[in-house]
Scaffold this motif. Structure first.
Motif, PDB file in Angstrom:
ATOM      1  N   LEU A  28       3.187 -11.778  -4.470  1.00 47.59           N
ATOM      2  CA  LEU A  28       2.591 -10.658  -4.634  1.00 47.59           C
ATOM      3  C   LEU A  28       1.313 -10.641  -4.879  1.00 47.59           C
ATOM      4  N   SER A  29       0.894 -11.638  -5.851  1.00 47.40           N
ATOM      5  CA  SER A  29      -0.556 -11.767  -6.332  1.00 47.40           C
ATOM      6  C   SER A  29      -1.229 -12.283  -5.150  1.00 47.40           C
ATOM      7  N   HIS A  30      -0.862 -12.949  -4.383  1.00 39.43           N
ATOM      8  CA  HIS A  30      -1.677 -13.635  -3.316  1.00 39.43           C
ATOM      9  C   HIS A  30      -1.940 -12.469  -2.090  1.00 39.43           C
ATOM     10  N   THR A  31      -0.874 -11.678  -1.772  1.00 38.19           N
ATOM     11  CA  THR A  31      -1.184 -10.429  -1.238  1.00 38.19           C
ATOM     12  C   THR A  31      -1.888  -9.399  -1.614  1.00 38.19           C
ATOM     13  N   CYS A  32      -2.021  -9.122  -2.855  1.00 40.81           N
ATOM     14  CA  CYS A  32      -2.924  -8.168  -3.651  1.00 40.81           C
ATOM     15  C   CYS A  32      -4.123  -8.663  -3.563  1.00 40.81           C
ATOM     16  N   GLY A  33      -4.393 -10.081  -3.733  1.00 35.93           N
ATOM     17  CA  GLY A  33      -5.568 -10.729  -3.621  1.00 35.93           C
ATOM     18  C   GLY A  33      -6.349 -10.423  -2.290  1.00 35.93           C
ATOM     19  N   ARG A  34      -5.585 -10.301  -1.216  1.00 32.59           N
ATOM     20  CA  ARG A  34      -6.075 -10.226   0.153  1.00 32.59           C
ATOM     21  C   ARG A  34      -6.589  -8.702   0.022  1.00 32.59           C
ATOM     22  N   LEU A  35      -5.577  -7.596  -0.218  1.00 28.72           N
ATOM     23  CA  LEU A  35      -5.974  -6.462  -0.360  1.00 28.72           C
ATOM     24  C   LEU A  35      -7.372  -6.056  -0.960  1.00 28.72           C
ATOM     25  N   GLU A  36      -7.352  -6.810  -2.196  1.00 30.74           N
ATOM     26  CA  GLU A  36      -8.515  -6.561  -3.232  1.00 30.74           C
ATOM     27  C   GLU A  36      -9.589  -7.193  -2.332  1.00 30.74           C
ATOM     28  N   SER A  37      -9.640  -8.170  -1.625  1.00 34.31           N
ATOM     29  CA  SER A  37     -10.944  -8.654  -1.055  1.00 34.31           C
ATOM     30  C   SER A  37     -11.511  -7.723  -0.128  1.00 34.31           C
ATOM     31  N   LYS A  38     -10.418  -6.799   0.598  1.00 34.53           N
ATOM     32  CA  LYS A  38     -10.697  -5.881   1.652  1.00 34.53           C
ATOM     33  C   LYS A  38     -11.274  -4.620   0.990  1.00 34.53           C
ATOM     34  N   GLY A  39     -11.117  -4.485  -0.331  1.00 31.72           N
ATOM     35  CA  GLY A  39     -11.552  -3.126  -0.971  1.00 31.72           C
ATOM     36  C   GLY A  39     -10.459  -2.213  -1.053  1.00 31.72           C
ATOM     37  N   LEU A  40      -9.203  -2.510  -0.643  1.00 28.48           N
ATOM     38  CA  LEU A  40      -8.019  -1.639  -0.609  1.00 28.48           C
ATOM     39  C   LEU A  40      -7.259  -1.290  -1.963  1.00 28.48           C
ATOM     40  N   VAL A  41      -7.282  -2.465  -2.800  1.00 28.58           N
ATOM     41  CA  VAL A  41      -6.543  -2.211  -3.755  1.00 28.58           C
ATOM     42  C   VAL A  41      -7.329  -3.035  -5.102  1.00 28.58           C
ATOM     43  N   MET A  86       0.780  -1.180   0.101  1.00 30.08           N
ATOM     44  CA  MET A  86      -0.022   0.066   0.248  1.00 30.08           C
ATOM     45  C   MET A  86       0.774   1.365  -0.048  1.00 30.08           C
ATOM     46  N   VAL A  87       1.873   1.260   0.739  1.00 28.37           N
ATOM     47  CA  VAL A  87       2.782   2.227   0.789  1.00 28.37           C
ATOM     48  C   VAL A  87       3.489   2.577  -0.577  1.00 28.37           C
ATOM     49  N   ARG A  88       3.961   1.491  -1.186  1.00 32.62           N
ATOM     50  CA  ARG A  88       4.593   1.718  -2.475  1.00 32.62           C
ATOM     51  C   ARG A  88       3.305   2.223  -3.727  1.00 32.62           C
ATOM     52  N   LEU A  89       2.168   1.700  -3.486  1.00 33.34           N
ATOM     53  CA  LEU A  89       1.184   2.230  -4.500  1.00 33.34           C
ATOM     54  C   LEU A  89       0.777   3.696  -4.098  1.00 33.34           C
ATOM     55  N   GLU A 112       6.629  -4.686 -11.400  1.00 36.58           N
ATOM     56  CA  GLU A 112       7.375  -3.384 -10.957  1.00 36.58           C
ATOM     57  C   GLU A 112       7.213  -3.581  -9.388  1.00 36.58           C
ATOM     58  N   LEU A 113       5.860  -3.526  -8.851  1.00 41.80           N
ATOM     59  CA  LEU A 113       5.388  -3.566  -7.383  1.00 41.80           C
ATOM     60  C   LEU A 113       6.044  -4.900  -6.816  1.00 41.80           C
ATOM     61  N   ALA A 114       6.206  -5.731  -7.494  1.00 46.29           N
ATOM     62  CA  ALA A 114       7.033  -7.195  -6.869  1.00 46.29           C
ATOM     63  C   ALA A 114       8.430  -6.715  -6.683  1.00 46.29           C
ATOM     64  N   GLU A 115       9.235  -6.070  -7.574  1.00 39.65           N
ATOM     65  CA  GLU A 115      10.589  -5.635  -7.323  1.00 39.65           C
ATOM     66  C   GLU A 115      10.617  -4.460  -6.363  1.00 39.65           C
ATOM     67  N   HIS A 116       9.658  -3.617  -6.218  1.00 36.86           N
ATOM     68  CA  HIS A 116       9.868  -2.555  -5.002  1.00 36.86           C
ATOM     69  C   HIS A 116       9.498  -3.129  -3.759  1.00 36.86           C
ATOM     70  N   ALA A 117       8.570  -4.140  -3.687  1.00 36.48           N
ATOM     71  CA  ALA A 117       8.051  -4.398  -2.451  1.00 36.48           C
ATOM     72  C   ALA A 117       8.995  -5.959  -2.050  1.00 36.48           C
ATOM     73  N   SER A 118       9.634  -6.288  -2.490  1.00 43.77           N
ATOM     74  CA  SER A 118      10.698  -7.216  -2.313  1.00 43.77           C
ATOM     75  C   SER A 118       9.841  -8.805  -2.159  1.00 43.77           C
ATOM     76  N   GLN A 119       8.919  -8.865  -2.953  1.00 41.01           N
ATOM     77  CA  GLN A 119       8.322  -9.960  -3.010  1.00 41.01           C
ATOM     78  C   GLN A 119       8.328 -10.690  -4.380  1.00 41.01           C
ATOM     79  N   SER A 120       8.263 -11.983  -4.455  1.00 43.08           N
ATOM     80  CA  SER A 120       7.841 -12.719  -5.673  1.00 43.08           C
ATOM     81  C   SER A 120       6.613 -12.348  -6.278  1.00 43.08           C
ATOM     82  N   ARG A 121       6.679 -12.527  -7.522  1.00 42.17           N
ATOM     83  CA  ARG A 121       5.452 -12.290  -8.138  1.00 42.17           C
ATOM     84  C   ARG A 121       4.219 -13.029  -7.666  1.00 42.17           C
ATOM     85  N   SER A 122       4.468 -14.291  -7.298  1.00 43.75           N
ATOM     86  CA  SER A 122       3.653 -15.337  -6.943  1.00 43.75           C
ATOM     87  C   SER A 122       2.833 -14.610  -5.398  1.00 43.75           C
TER      88      SER A 122
END
Length: 153
Positions: free
Chosen positions: A74-87, A47-50, A62-72
């Protein structure tokens, strides 16, 4: 086979202090964000990076690189944020393979609330405990560590 370059007693002490302090600090930050805002540190970091990106959006790669997470991951983490309506995630208009992650208005408001508490915790348990010259040394040291790691990826 060559003999390892063993750490001397002082180096061993400092290395162990770094490991123990880092793990304890990360655990404290994780518990604090979860308890007060329902966010993990990895969700908060995304969320900070965005929030810092133009239009509050970045390509997932690009977000995966900045957030120091693998793409996989990151996809799971963004999925959680998406389900909360934050991303929200959207396909790139000019590249159908690309996907953008964008911080929603609700996400930005949640980040603003979390950031107020988070910065106090960071100050209380890190920044305010360390002399300014030592903090600068930590910054230089971990810039060197990050740059070294980037050369072996």
């Amino acid at each position: 086979m060559t003999e390892p370059r063993w750490l001397d007693a002082r180096q061993q002490r400092d290395w162990r202090s770094f490991i123990e302090g880092s793990v304890r600090l990360h655990d404290l930050l994780e518990r604090d964000l979860k308890a007060k805002h329902g966010l993990s540190t990895s969700e908060y970091e995304i969320m900070v990076r965005l929030s810092e990106a133009p239009g509050h959006a970045l390509r997932m790669a690009e977000l995966a690189e900045h957030a120091s997470q693998s793409r996989s991951r990151l996809s799971h983490t963004c999925g959680r944020l998406e389900s909360k309506g934050l991303v929200r995630r959207e396909s790139c208009a000019n590249d159908k393979r690309g996907v953008f992650a964008q911080l929603t208005e609700e996400g930005y408001a949640a980040l603003e609330r979390a950031a107020r508490d988070h910065v106090e915790t960071v100050r209380d348990f890190f920044i305010d405990l360390i002399a300014p010259e030592d903090l600068e040394a930590i910054g230089r040291a971990f810039t060197a560590v990050s740059e070294r790691i980037a050369t072996v990826r």
